[in-house]
Design a protein around this motif. Structure first.
Motif, PDB file in Angstrom:
ATOM      1  N   THR A 179       0.829  -1.209   0.000  1.00  0.00           N
ATOM      2  CA  THR A 179       0.000   0.000   0.000  1.00  0.00           C
ATOM      3  C   THR A 179       0.859   1.253   0.000  1.00  0.00           C
ATOM      4  O   THR A 179       0.560   2.235  -0.686  1.00  0.00           O
ATOM      5  CB  THR A 179      -0.937  -0.007   1.217  1.00  0.00           C
ATOM      6  OG1 THR A 179      -1.704  -1.214   1.219  1.00  0.00           O
ATOM      7  CG2 THR A 179      -1.887   1.188   1.173  1.00  0.00           C
ATOM      8  N   TYR A 192      -8.071   4.710  -5.123  1.00  0.00           N
ATOM      9  CA  TYR A 192      -7.972   4.219  -3.748  1.00  0.00           C
ATOM     10  C   TYR A 192      -8.950   4.937  -2.820  1.00  0.00           C
ATOM     11  O   TYR A 192      -9.475   4.341  -1.884  1.00  0.00           O
ATOM     12  CB  TYR A 192      -6.529   4.420  -3.271  1.00  0.00           C
ATOM     13  CG  TYR A 192      -6.200   3.831  -1.926  1.00  0.00           C
ATOM     14  CD1 TYR A 192      -6.435   2.493  -1.635  1.00  0.00           C
ATOM     15  CD2 TYR A 192      -5.612   4.618  -0.933  1.00  0.00           C
ATOM     16  CE1 TYR A 192      -6.096   1.955  -0.411  1.00  0.00           C
ATOM     17  CE2 TYR A 192      -5.267   4.085   0.300  1.00  0.00           C
ATOM     18  CZ  TYR A 192      -5.521   2.758   0.557  1.00  0.00           C
ATOM     19  OH  TYR A 192      -5.193   2.217   1.768  1.00  0.00           O
ATOM     20  N   HIS A 215     -16.646   0.386   1.879  1.00  0.00           N
ATOM     21  CA  HIS A 215     -15.714   0.610   2.989  1.00  0.00           C
ATOM     22  C   HIS A 215     -16.317   1.674   3.899  1.00  0.00           C
ATOM     23  O   HIS A 215     -16.232   2.865   3.654  1.00  0.00           O
ATOM     24  CB  HIS A 215     -14.359   1.072   2.443  1.00  0.00           C
ATOM     25  CG  HIS A 215     -13.231   0.940   3.422  1.00  0.00           C
ATOM     26  ND1 HIS A 215     -13.322   1.372   4.734  1.00  0.00           N
ATOM     27  CD2 HIS A 215     -11.966   0.411   3.290  1.00  0.00           C
ATOM     28  CE1 HIS A 215     -12.183   1.128   5.351  1.00  0.00           C
ATOM     29  NE2 HIS A 215     -11.341   0.553   4.500  1.00  0.00           N
ATOM     30  N   ALA A 229      -9.872   9.342   7.327  1.00  0.00           N
ATOM     31  CA  ALA A 229      -9.667   8.245   6.384  1.00  0.00           C
ATOM     32  C   ALA A 229      -9.653   8.783   4.957  1.00  0.00           C
ATOM     33  O   ALA A 229     -10.546   9.544   4.562  1.00  0.00           O
ATOM     34  CB  ALA A 229     -10.757   7.193   6.536  1.00  0.00           C
ATOM     35  N   GLY A 232      -8.920   3.145   1.112  1.00  0.00           N
ATOM     36  CA  GLY A 232      -8.889   1.819   1.704  1.00  0.00           C
ATOM     37  C   GLY A 232      -9.409   0.761   0.754  1.00  0.00           C
ATOM     38  O   GLY A 232      -9.911   1.054  -0.332  1.00  0.00           O
ATOM     39  N   LYS A 233      -9.298  -0.490   1.206  1.00  0.00           N
ATOM     40  CA  LYS A 233      -9.777  -1.641   0.424  1.00  0.00           C
ATOM     41  C   LYS A 233     -10.192  -2.743   1.370  1.00  0.00           C
ATOM     42  O   LYS A 233      -9.516  -3.001   2.376  1.00  0.00           O
ATOM     43  CB  LYS A 233      -8.660  -2.147  -0.504  1.00  0.00           C
ATOM     44  CG  LYS A 233      -9.121  -3.238  -1.454  1.00  0.00           C
ATOM     45  CD  LYS A 233      -9.990  -2.658  -2.548  1.00  0.00           C
ATOM     46  CE  LYS A 233     -10.655  -3.792  -3.339  1.00  0.00           C
ATOM     47  NZ  LYS A 233     -11.786  -4.417  -2.596  1.00  0.00           N
ATOM     48  N   VAL A 245      -7.680  -2.852   4.580  1.00  0.00           N
ATOM     49  CA  VAL A 245      -6.586  -1.884   4.526  1.00  0.00           C
ATOM     50  C   VAL A 245      -7.207  -0.500   4.575  1.00  0.00           C
ATOM     51  O   VAL A 245      -8.124  -0.203   3.806  1.00  0.00           O
ATOM     52  CB  VAL A 245      -5.748  -2.031   3.238  1.00  0.00           C
ATOM     53  CG1 VAL A 245      -4.649  -0.965   3.198  1.00  0.00           C
ATOM     54  CG2 VAL A 245      -5.152  -3.425   3.142  1.00  0.00           C
ATOM     55  N   THR A 246      -6.700   0.362   5.484  1.00  0.00           N
ATOM     56  CA  THR A 246      -7.222   1.727   5.623  1.00  0.00           C
ATOM     57  C   THR A 246      -6.060   2.697   5.778  1.00  0.00           C
ATOM     58  O   THR A 246      -5.142   2.447   6.562  1.00  0.00           O
ATOM     59  CB  THR A 246      -8.140   1.854   6.849  1.00  0.00           C
ATOM     60  OG1 THR A 246      -9.127   0.818   6.813  1.00  0.00           O
ATOM     61  CG2 THR A 246      -8.826   3.216   6.877  1.00  0.00           C
ATOM     62  N   THR A 247      -6.135   3.779   5.035  1.00  0.00           N
ATOM     63  CA  THR A 247      -5.154   4.855   5.178  1.00  0.00           C
ATOM     64  C   THR A 247      -5.854   6.070   5.762  1.00  0.00           C
ATOM     65  O   THR A 247      -6.917   6.480   5.273  1.00  0.00           O
ATOM     66  CB  THR A 247      -4.524   5.220   3.828  1.00  0.00           C
ATOM     67  OG1 THR A 247      -3.824   4.086   3.322  1.00  0.00           O
ATOM     68  CG2 THR A 247      -3.544   6.383   3.980  1.00  0.00           C
ATOM     69  N   ILE A 256      -0.968   3.789   7.597  1.00  0.00           N
ATOM     70  CA  ILE A 256      -1.565   2.671   6.869  1.00  0.00           C
ATOM     71  C   ILE A 256      -1.855   1.581   7.886  1.00  0.00           C
ATOM     72  O   ILE A 256      -0.954   1.120   8.596  1.00  0.00           O
ATOM     73  CB  ILE A 256      -0.611   2.132   5.794  1.00  0.00           C
ATOM     74  CG1 ILE A 256      -0.267   3.228   4.783  1.00  0.00           C
ATOM     75  CG2 ILE A 256      -1.230   0.932   5.079  1.00  0.00           C
ATOM     76  CD1 ILE A 256       0.878   2.859   3.860  1.00  0.00           C
ATOM     77  N   SER A 272      -9.657  -1.679  13.320  1.00  0.00           N
ATOM     78  CA  SER A 272      -8.931  -0.615  12.611  1.00  0.00           C
ATOM     79  C   SER A 272      -9.056   0.714  13.341  1.00  0.00           C
ATOM     80  O   SER A 272      -8.088   1.484  13.441  1.00  0.00           O
ATOM     81  CB  SER A 272      -9.446  -0.488  11.182  1.00  0.00           C
ATOM     82  OG  SER A 272      -9.218  -1.679  10.456  1.00  0.00           O
TER      83      SER A 272
END
Length: 489
Positions: A179, A192, A215, A229, A232-233, A245-247, A256, A272
């Motif tokens: 990521t 993304y 998401h 946020a 993410g995926k 997955v989260t940014t 990340i 998360s």
């Protein structure tokens, strides 16, 4: 001759990821349900907290992060249109997520990328692979080659969509690396962080196809929305269970967060949130200015030990560290893998390592350098592993510091002389004062002594006497014949 081997940021995430991972290795008591997790600083690759981050797991659809980013990195133009082949549309499992793409259907790369990231459509991920490599099968070696380049050594992908397949696995740490690299690919953020998209009708589908992200941490209307946020995926398969997955970005920190093998849809959101909150609450950014990082000048020698050049090593960019809140620059420990000299033709690869006071590695990255020619006047000789500088330079150095020491001594002597003379004057003045006082006492005593002597030598006078009506005064002549009137009787 000027040469630069590395730049701290020029290589971006790729160069950082290739280095040894940095971590606080914390596993706080946060009641995390997911089996493995990892939180990484997006800027430096520093791992803040983790649990089982190197445990291999089935990734499910978070695989698609690599699929989308790799297609863009390989020069994919989102406006390009292409026709789908049979395998792209018919090689996915029945019942798996798709957008009903059809053989011979013409779509744009943008359609395929949006459907892959927003809807997590497996047929769309296959379409991205077909566009990028010509066919799905040719895309798989490209994926694994990229994984090796970015340092994801515990990951192997067997398809572009993430469906369960033997030999298809990754780790929480590697997904952070993937990521981090993907976020550095131009155009990736558009997909993304996308929340919705509408795919226009095609030659095979007369209806528009609208997509909306699932998401929940990206959607302000949802219960599990996370402030900050940015992308993410999600993923889910029978083997992987739930993956995420989260940014998120707050202030100057971008993190990340990867959680894998979560039991339920909402467990991954709860985990998360806890992980990101903990990191934002307990860590802060510390900026190190490049000009304040130590510089080095290292001789370059030929095989006879003669200096033929010099390498000037210095940090080229500022370094942002993520540290425990309250950490100061003086708490850090800097180390450099820079030798005393380089042999001509030897690779010059200086690396800076920074640790906190507890020995936790916070950063490791290359330093920049330039190579210049040396002159005969400043050539050094080399013996073994230690520099031996010529006598002339040593003599000049001794003279220089000898002059400094001599100057300090002369100044000290002048200062001492001043204070000694001042003290001597004070002593002399006190001595004169005491002598004058003693002289005055002696003079006073002498006057007193003389007065006493005069009193002793002065004759006693007879006092006046009165007889009847006659008063007789004393006279210098003593005797019965003397009287006040004088004369003989």
């Amino acid at each position: 001759m000027k040469k630069k081997l590395f730049s701290l940021l020029a290589a971006g995430a790729l160069a950082l990821c290739a280095l040894t991972p940095t971590a606080y290795a914390l596993t706080p008591a946060l009641d995390i349900i997911s089996d493995t997790y990892c939180v990484m600083d997006a800027a430096s690759g520093q791992v803040l907290i983790e649990k089982g981050m190197n445990k291999q797991k089935a990734p499910a659809s978070i695989t698609k992060i690599l699929t989308v980013a790799l297609a863009l990195e390989r020069g994919g133009n989102p406006d390009d249109r292409f026709v789908l082949d049979y395998k792209t549309c018919h090689s996915i499992e029945a019942g798996s997520t798709h957008i009903a793409l059809t053989e011979e259907e013409e779509i744009s790369l943008r359609d395929a990328l949006m459907a892959t990231m927003i809807m997590s459509a497996n047929d769309a991920a296959n379409a991205v692979a077909q566009y990028s490599a010509g066919d799905m099968d040719s895309f798989i070696p490209l994926m694994n080659q990229k994984l090796q380049e970015i340092g994801a050594k515990d990951t192997q992908f067997m398809n572009p969509n993430g469906l369960d397949q033997k030999g298809h696995y990754t780790t929480a740490y590697d997904m952070c690396l993937i990521t981090q690299w993907a976020m550095g690919v131009e155009g990736f953020d558009e997909y993304y962080g996308a929340l919705s998209y509408e795919m226009a009708p095609t030659n095979k589908q007369p209806q528009a196809r609208p997509f909306s992200t699932r998401h929940n941490m990206l959607l302000k209307t949802m219960k599990y929305y996370y402030d900050g946020a940015v992308g993410g995926k999600l993923g889910y398969t029978y083997d992987a269970r739930h993956t995420i997955v989260t940014t998120a970005k707050r202030g100057d920190m971008t993190l990340i967060c990867v959680a894998m093998d979560s039991p339920t849809t909402y467990d991954k959101y709860k985990d998360s949130t806890k992980l990101l909150d903990y990191c934002f609450d307990n860590f802060g950014t510390l900026n190190l200015r490049a000009k304040n990082i130590q510089d080095f000048t290292v001789p370059i020698l030929d095989h006879s030990g003669q200096q033929v050049g010099v390498a000037k090593i210095q940090a080229e960019e500022d370094v942002d560290l993520l540290v425990s809140k309250g950490t100061e620059i003086q708490d850090l420990v800097f180390s450099y893998n820079i030798p005393e000299s380089y042999l001509s033709g030897q690779e010059i690869a200086p690396v800076l390592t920074i640790q906190d006071k507890n020995g936790v590695q916070l950063y490791q990255g290359p330093m920049g350098y330039t190579v210049g020619q040396t002159t005969a006047a400043n050539q050094n000789t080399y013996q073994g592993q230690t520099f031996v500088y010529p006598f002339q330079e040593n003599a000049l150095l001794i003279l220089k510091w000898g002059g400094v020491v001599l100057g300090v001594l002369v100044l000290a002597l002048f200062i001492a002389r001043f204070f000694i003379r001042r003290h001597y004057r004070k002593v002399q003045e006190e001595r004169r004062r005491r002598q004058l006082a003693a002289q005055k006492r002696r003079q006073a005593a002498l006057r007193k002594q003389k007065a006493t002597q005069r009193q002793k030598t002065t004759p006693q006078q007879t006092p006046a006497a009165t007889y009847g009506n006659v008063t007789y005064l004393p006279s210098s002549r003593q005797g019965p014949w003397s009287s006040a009137g004088g004369g003989n009787r």
